[in-house]
Design a protein around this motif. Structure first.
Motif, PDB file in Angstrom:
ATOM      1  N   PRO A 131       8.280   7.897   0.093  1.00 13.34           N
ATOM      2  CA  PRO A 131       9.111   8.886   0.784  1.00 13.34           C
ATOM      3  C   PRO A 131       9.665   8.357   2.099  1.00 13.34           C
ATOM      4  N   GLY A 132       8.897   7.468   2.759  1.00 12.01           N
ATOM      5  CA  GLY A 132       9.394   6.885   4.006  1.00 12.01           C
ATOM      6  C   GLY A 132      10.684   6.121   3.765  1.00 12.01           C
ATOM      7  N   LEU A 133      10.681   5.310   2.716  1.00  7.68           N
ATOM      8  CA  LEU A 133      11.870   4.537   2.382  1.00  7.68           C
ATOM      9  C   LEU A 133      13.016   5.467   2.007  1.00  7.68           C
ATOM     10  N   ALA A 134      12.684   6.510   1.220  1.00  9.87           N
ATOM     11  CA  ALA A 134      13.724   7.470   0.830  1.00  9.87           C
ATOM     12  C   ALA A 134      14.337   8.099   2.063  1.00  9.87           C
ATOM     13  N   PHE A 135      13.504   8.370   3.072  1.00 12.12           N
ATOM     14  CA  PHE A 135      13.993   8.977   4.310  1.00 12.12           C
ATOM     15  C   PHE A 135      14.956   8.037   5.022  1.00 12.12           C
ATOM     16  N   VAL A 136      14.560   6.755   5.099  1.00 13.79           N
ATOM     17  CA  VAL A 136      15.424   5.788   5.778  1.00 13.79           C
ATOM     18  C   VAL A 136      16.744   5.642   5.012  1.00 13.79           C
ATOM     19  N   LEU A 137      16.628   5.552   3.673  1.00 14.26           N
ATOM     20  CA  LEU A 137      17.840   5.398   2.868  1.00 14.26           C
ATOM     21  C   LEU A 137      18.767   6.605   3.016  1.00 14.26           C
ATOM     22  N   LEU A 138      18.157   7.766   3.329  1.00  8.67           N
ATOM     23  CA  LEU A 138      18.971   8.968   3.513  1.00  8.67           C
ATOM     24  C   LEU A 138      20.030   8.732   4.579  1.00  8.67           C
ATOM     25  N   PHE A 139      19.637   7.994   5.633  1.00 14.14           N
ATOM     26  CA  PHE A 139      20.604   7.729   6.691  1.00 14.14           C
ATOM     27  C   PHE A 139      21.671   6.771   6.203  1.00 14.14           C
ATOM     28  N   VAL A 140      21.235   5.750   5.411  1.00 14.30           N
ATOM     29  CA  VAL A 140      22.217   4.807   4.878  1.00 14.30           C
ATOM     30  C   VAL A 140      23.210   5.552   4.000  1.00 14.30           C
ATOM     31  N   PHE A 199      19.542   9.862  -7.012  1.00 18.55           N
ATOM     32  CA  PHE A 199      18.736   9.378  -8.135  1.00 18.55           C
ATOM     33  C   PHE A 199      17.670   8.402  -7.645  1.00 18.55           C
ATOM     34  N   ILE A 200      18.072   7.558  -6.688  1.00 17.09           N
ATOM     35  CA  ILE A 200      17.086   6.636  -6.109  1.00 17.09           C
ATOM     36  C   ILE A 200      15.986   7.417  -5.403  1.00 17.09           C
ATOM     37  N   ALA A 201      16.413   8.414  -4.624  1.00 12.64           N
ATOM     38  CA  ALA A 201      15.424   9.179  -3.852  1.00 12.64           C
ATOM     39  C   ALA A 201      14.484   9.902  -4.789  1.00 12.64           C
ATOM     40  N   TYR A 202      15.034  10.463  -5.857  1.00  9.82           N
ATOM     41  CA  TYR A 202      14.187  11.148  -6.821  1.00  9.82           C
ATOM     42  C   TYR A 202      13.138  10.192  -7.376  1.00  9.82           C
ATOM     43  N   TRP A 203      13.604   9.000  -7.746  1.00 13.28           N
ATOM     44  CA  TRP A 203      12.701   8.015  -8.351  1.00 13.28           C
ATOM     45  C   TRP A 203      11.628   7.607  -7.357  1.00 13.28           C
ATOM     46  N   LEU A 204      12.020   7.430  -6.087  1.00 11.85           N
ATOM     47  CA  LEU A 204      11.056   7.004  -5.080  1.00 11.85           C
ATOM     48  C   LEU A 204      10.012   8.088  -4.815  1.00 11.85           C
ATOM     49  N   ILE A 205      10.469   9.335  -4.719  1.00 14.73           N
ATOM     50  CA  ILE A 205       9.540  10.379  -4.291  1.00 14.73           C
ATOM     51  C   ILE A 205       8.644  10.828  -5.440  1.00 14.73           C
ATOM     52  N   TRP A 206       9.248  11.042  -6.608  1.00 18.55           N
ATOM     53  CA  TRP A 206       8.425  11.541  -7.707  1.00 18.55           C
ATOM     54  C   TRP A 206       7.826  10.415  -8.550  1.00 18.55           C
TER      55      TRP A 206
END
Lengths: 429, 404, 339
Positions: free
Chosen positions: A111-120, A144-151
């Motif tokens: 989720p940390g990475l997903a959070f950072v990518l959110l800004f990108v 889709f990336i965020a979904y994959w990372l978090i779940w």
């Protein structure tokens, strides 16, 4: 008059004298801003008194704060009667406050990475002039990336979901020449058919590039607030646009459906909708089918915010001069084209501050899920942390932490929207 | 040579339902209606099946059964033998009470903060900005919980008022601030008190009549009557006279420590105060922004024009700025009131027994009638919202600028 | 058909929570997880520890059922439920069983269409007051402010009790146990009322537990037990007999320590043999294999062990067995025989 009769003639210009002391620098500023009149002086003194009291009361609490202690009892022992905060609860439980108490610790990076990518992903949308348009491609992939990372789980699931969207988009663009409405429906149906079909393919491939799956029940803390906020706002934008257009429509039945929906949702508090998600929705689903609570909540909050966003966009649509609609028509554009090319870009621009307000309000409202036994950050504080033997009675530190998190996020967003408003101002002032 | 021919009359074809714009809207509406009915039918079918499978039904009969639970704040007669319906009504009244109090207080906070944000005083301006931003950007639920915690953790409990060397004491021997709420004296209406009340009401009307007369006199003859002290005199002197003539029929009931609690007086419960105060201070921050925007929306030229007519600053505000600013302020103000009312449903977090707490809380839990309870709850809020919006529409139409 | 459509769409959505068909047993086996409804956190009965692992008296029963059905005591998905959501969650199939200190009452069993399969804790509602209040009986609480957790039968009992004794009180409804403690300790209420076991658990968490007493009056009967949906009797039997197996095991002296040894070959006591599957085919009769009870006992221990480990006198909760002792020890715990 002879020259020598004049006793004194100045030959040189005098240097400029400095302004009087009361008219310069700090003194002038103070006089004008703080002590310009008796009433003002009184106000200033009262304010200073208030500020001083607050500062002197809270300063020792911050300065004596204990950052390292296993429990409140130990913390009080360290403080030994002095006034001081037990910030140890934050250093001890920060992970629970941010991620909930069941998200696997070794997976926090996801989720940390997903959070950072959110800004990108957000950058090209939020700062369109600075970042290259090509980055929008990543923005499209981000959900889709965020979904994959978090779940977690197989990468095939998000890939097929993405393909479904692509299929829908292709069908839409093929059909849109006939009619926008038909195209929307056709695109949606095509995507749905693709998803259903892919459901059978993706199941046997559950182990392809699989990350460790995390069920949504294990998520909590501030992560839930952020997730709900981001997901629901992004889902409700297109829905809100459709609803706003529907409400403006000349087709009475469609208009009527949209009006009833919008007014109904706006008329009830979010908490009753969450009750629906929690205790009533199950009755309206086919027997033996249950949704995840988080999914039910996402559905309800999305409905909620789309109604509000629809009203904001309707305001934007109404604010456009009629001439814009007529100009679009006179150019021979059909409904879809005129909306896409002329009306919506302008209307959305006008609506941005309103949309941001709705988004901020919605993000704050995600804390209400704690009332229906979800462990978001407020739920974590009120439930597992304050109920635990170690940290019973540590209110200020925890609530203060939650306040700061929300303040940073919401204040940041509203500052951004003000900046954007200035950027988008195209009238000549 | 010109020939006038009608366009060929195409016979109706099925494809025209999609391609011909004349018919297309009918097609869409038909499809939309069909989908809607299918959806409703589908949900309804599921509902019936689910209920049948669980052997339940939809019925509002439970509303007349005894509720079996007690409510602490009862604006009307209620005990545990009263019906669920009556419990819901108590809840509704409690919602209206907190919403009413909240709206008034929020307006006070908001107007003060909004005007002070435009103050020439730098410090005050900044402090108000901090207030507005801090409260707007943090969820109201957190504020409610914080204020509730302040109430229960920092105020003394009734026990601490006890004994010779009590740790806490009552303010003016009349007000007790405890962590169970605030106890204030309440009036006892003796025989003849209605006369006093009537006299007071008449005085209020008298004040308005006097002011109207003074204005008329000013416009007709240019003679300026004093406004301040005569109004006050009209308001209070006759009432006080009648109060003593009638032999002081209204007396105050002071709270006093007795048994476990303070007894007597009016008990404003901690949950009500927490909810009321949190809602007021949160909504106040939003209202402050509306007020500021409204005042700033009046262009500077208006102030200058008024000043060049020779109006004094107070009159400029009253006669020129405010009437124009109010036009901008009031619509968002009313929608803030609406938000406050809806947010009052968060009462459940502090145990204030509003309609969400009774009908949507305990009644729902005890009877298991989730669908019926949530439906009634939504209907209640919907009624309030729609009636407030109706009022707002009427108002908006009445103040619409009639320029052309 | 419709189900597949839904499932197909939801697989893609990735959030499918699975479906509970008529045969709960088959569903649980197919899913590989037991969905068990518990409280949102009551120390000793069901609460997540610092690592997020659920522990407690109710939790142990869920684990025992999972062990009996799937042979894996960790194959449980714990679903925290509130007083408001617990029944809907069970009715809608979101959970397979509810083990959430829920009182067995007539209307819940009949009107709400659930089956209570037994009682795992005999409880009653009591009052917790500070010693300094100088109260020795609940009947002296005239005019007191009483904190009470909403959404439970306790509200109704409280109203009945004060009405029956014709004394007045001021109820302060509280959403969570943590807030109840906070209010009570701050003196915002004179008494705190809930099930006596919950009071003990709450008091144990206080800084000075000895400054507070639980009043002698127990104003209600609260048989707390697990419940399942009405109509699926096979599944109900499994939960019922898993509970009975734990109780019987204590009565017969089967513990988690000796169950492997006792269950490896037939021993002198035929009931132990039937229970542990070395004699007869009891497991087959409820759709499981013959080692089901052995697995359940091996995973969490017998009833006594579960009690001692989670809420017994050596734990901070410090509850005595009292009514919950075996019938042979003066309690009312009495399992039907295994035969």
């Amino acid at each position: 008059m002879p020259h020598d009769q004049i006793s004194f003639v100045r030959k040189h210009m005098l240097p400029e004298a400095p302004p009087p002391a009361t008219e310069t620098g700090a003194v002038k500023w103070l006089r004008e801003n703080l002590f310009s009149s008796p009433a003002n002086t009184l106000l200033t003194l009262v304010s200073i008194f208030v500020v001083f009291n607050i500062a002197s009361a809270s300063a020792p609490w911050f300065l004596n704060g204990v950052w390292d202690s296993p429990s409140i009892a130990a913390c009080r022992e360290i403080l030994d009667g002095r006034v001081g905060g037990c910030f140890a609860v934050l250093s001890e439980r920060w992970n629970q406050l941010l991620f909930g108490f069941k998200y696997p610790v070794e997976l926090y990076w996801r989720p940390g990475l997903a959070f950072v990518l959110l800004f990108v992903a957000g950058a090209p949308v939020l700062f369109g002039k600075i970042f290259p348009r090509k980055m929008l491609f990543f923005t499209g992939l981000y959900p889709f990336i965020a979904y994959w990372l978090i779940w977690g789980g197989s990468i095939m699931v998000p890939i097929f979901a993405l393909l479904g969207v692509v299929v829908g988009a292709v069908v839409y663009s093929r059909v849109v020449t006939i009619s926008a409405g038909v195209a929307v429906i056709a695109g949606f149906v095509a995507a749905l058919i693709f998803w259903i079909a892919s459901g059978y393919i993706s199941r046997p491939m559950a182990d392809v590039m699989a990350l460790q799956a995390v069920p949504s029940r294990d998520m909590g803390g501030f992560m839930i607030n952020l997730m709900l906020g981001v997901v629901c706002v992004s889902l409700s934008l297109p829905l809100g646009i459709l609803l706003a257009l529907g409400r403006q429509s000349r087709m009475p039945i469609i208009k009527w459906i949209c009006v009833v929906f919008i007014e109904f949702i706006r008329g009830v508090p979010l908490i009753t909708l969450l009750f629906v998600a929690n205790v009533v929705l199950a009755y309206f689903l086919p027997p033996n089918v249950t949704f995840d609570l988080i999914l039910r909540v996402i559905i309800m909050i999305t409905m909620f915010s789309s109604a509000y966003i629809a009203e904001v966009i309707r305001g934007g649509l109404a604010a456009l001069p009629r001439g814009q609609y007529e100009a679009a028509n006179s150019l021979g554009l059909d409904y879809a084209q005129s909306m896409q090319l002329i009306i919506l870009p302008q209307a959305l621009k006008i609506s941005i501050p309103g949309i941001v307000n709705v988004a901020v309000g919605l993000f704050k409202d995600t804390t209400l899920v704690s009332v229906i036994s979800m462990f978001d950050i407020v739920g974590m504080i009120r439930g597992p942390i304050l109920a635990s033997m170690e940290w019973k009675g540590v209110y200020w530190e925890l609530f203060g932490f939650a306040c700061i998190l929300f303040f940073i996020t919401c204040y940041g967003i509203s500052q951004y929207s003000q900046w954007l408003e200035r950027q988008l101002r195209t009238d000549h002032r | 040579m010109t020939t006038m021919t009608d366009p060929p009359k195409a016979s109706f074809q099925l494809s025209m339902l999609i391609y011909d714009t004349r018919y297309r809207s009918y097609t869409f509406q038909f499809i939309a209606l069909l989908l809607l009915m299918l959806l409703i039918g589908y949900l309804g079918k599921n509902l019936v099946e689910n209920l049948a499978a669980q052997g339940q039904n939809i019925s509002f009969g439970f509303l007349s059964d005894p509720s079996g639970y007690d409510i602490n704040q009862r604006p009307i007669e209620y005990d545990s033998q009263s019906s669920h319906m009556r419990a819901a009504v108590v809840g509704v009244l409690n919602t209206l009470i907190v919403a009413f109090l909240g709206c008034i207080t929020a307006t006070l906070f908001g107007v003060t903060a909004g005007i002070l944000r435009l103050s020439p005083n730098w410090l005050v301006r900044k402090l108000m900005a901090i207030y507005v931003e801090a409260f707007r950007n943090v969820p109201v639920l957190i504020w409610i919980l914080i204020i509730f915690t302040v109430m229960s953790a920092s105020l003394p409990s009734p026990n601490q008022f006890r004994g010779e060397s009590a740790e806490a004491s009552m303010v003016l021997d009349a007000f007790a601030f405890t962590n169970r709420g605030v106890y204030v004296p309440s009036p006892i209406w003796g025989p003849g008190s209605s006369v006093v009340v009537l006299a007071f009401l008449a005085s209020i009307i008298g004040v308005f009549a006097y002011r109207r007369y003074a204005t008329k006199l000013l416009y007709d003859t240019g003679r300026l009557l004093p406004m301040g002290w005569p109004s006050l005199a009209i308001l209070f002197v006759p009432t006080i006279l009648i109060f003593f003539i009638m032999g002081q029929p209204i007396s105050l009931d002071y709270p006093a420590l007795q048994g476990f609690n303070f007894v007597g007086g009016l008990h404003i419960r901690g949950s009500l105060i927490a909810l009321w105060f949190a809602l007021a201070i949160y909504t106040g921050a939003f209202i402050a922004e509306n007020v500021r925007a409204g005042i700033q929306a009046v262009s500077k030229g208006q102030t200058e024009a008024a000043a060049s007519l020779g109006l004094r600053p107070g009159r400029i505000m009253k006669l020129v700025i405010l009437p124009q600013a109010l036009r901008v302020i009031i619509p968002p103000l009313i929608s803030q009131y609406l938000n406050l009312t809806k947010n009052s449903s968060l009462a459940i977090a502090v145990g204030y027994m509003d309609v969400t707490g009774t009908l949507g809380g305990i009644t729902l839990n005890q009877t298991g009638r989730a669908i019926e309870c949530v439906l009634l709850l939504m209907l209640f809020y919907l009624t309030i919202s729609l009636s407030i919006s109706a009022v707002m529409n009427v108002y908006n139409n009445s103040i619409k600028l009639k320029e052309r | 058909m419709k189900r597949t459509v839904f499932l197909g769409a939801m697989t893609v959505a990735g959030l499918a929570a699975g479906a509970a068909a008529a045969g709960t047993l088959d569903d649980v086996k197919a899913r590989g997880k037991l969905n068990c409804g518990v409280t949102t956190g009551l120390v000793g009965f069901a609460a997540p520890d610092a690592n997020g692992v659920w522990e407690g008296f109710d939790v142990a029963l869920c684990r025992a059922v999972a062990a009996a059905v799937m042979g894996d005591a960790t194959a449980v998905e714990f679903v925290p439920t509130t007083g408001k959501t617990r029944f809907t969650a069970l009715a809608s199939g979101e959970i397979d069983m509810l083990a959430r200190n829920t009182t067995w009452t007539f209307s819940r069993d009949t009107d709400l269409k659930f089956d209570f399969v037994g009682t795992n804790y005999y409880d009653g509602q009591g009052f917790l007051v500070p010693k300094s209040l100088g109260v020795s009986s609940a009947k002296e609480l005239d005019g007191a402010t009483v904190c009470i957790q909403t959404g439970t039968t306790t509200e109704l009992n409280l109203a009945d009790f004060f009405r029956a004794n014709n004394i007045k009180y001021e109820p302060v409804p509280i959403e969570t146990n943590a807030e109840g403690q906070q209010q009570y300790l701050a003196g915002a209420c004179d008494a705190y009322t809930t099930d006596a076991s919950g009071l003990a658990s709450t008091r144990a968490a206080f800084e000075n537990p000895t400054d507070h007493v639980i009043l002698p009056e127990i104003i209600s009967k609260e048989p707390l037990g697990p419940l399942v949906r009405h109509g699926d009797n096979e599944w109900g039997d499994i939960v019922r007999w898993t509970l009975n197996a734990l109780i019987t095991a204590e009565e017969l002296g089967v513990t988690s320590a000796n169950v492997a040894e006792l269950g490896s070959a037939a021993v002198a006591n035929p009931e132990i043999n039937r229970l542990l599957g070395t004699e007869g085919d009891l497991g087959k009769m409820i759709g499981l294999d013959n080692e089901w009870a052995k697995r359940a006992i091996a995973s969490v221990g017998n009833y006594g062990e579960v009690f001692e480990k989670n809420i017994g006198e050596k734990t901070p909760i410090g509850l005595a067995r009292g009514l919950n002792a075996q019938w042979t020890q003066g309690g009312i715990l009495y399992s039907p025989p295994f035969r």
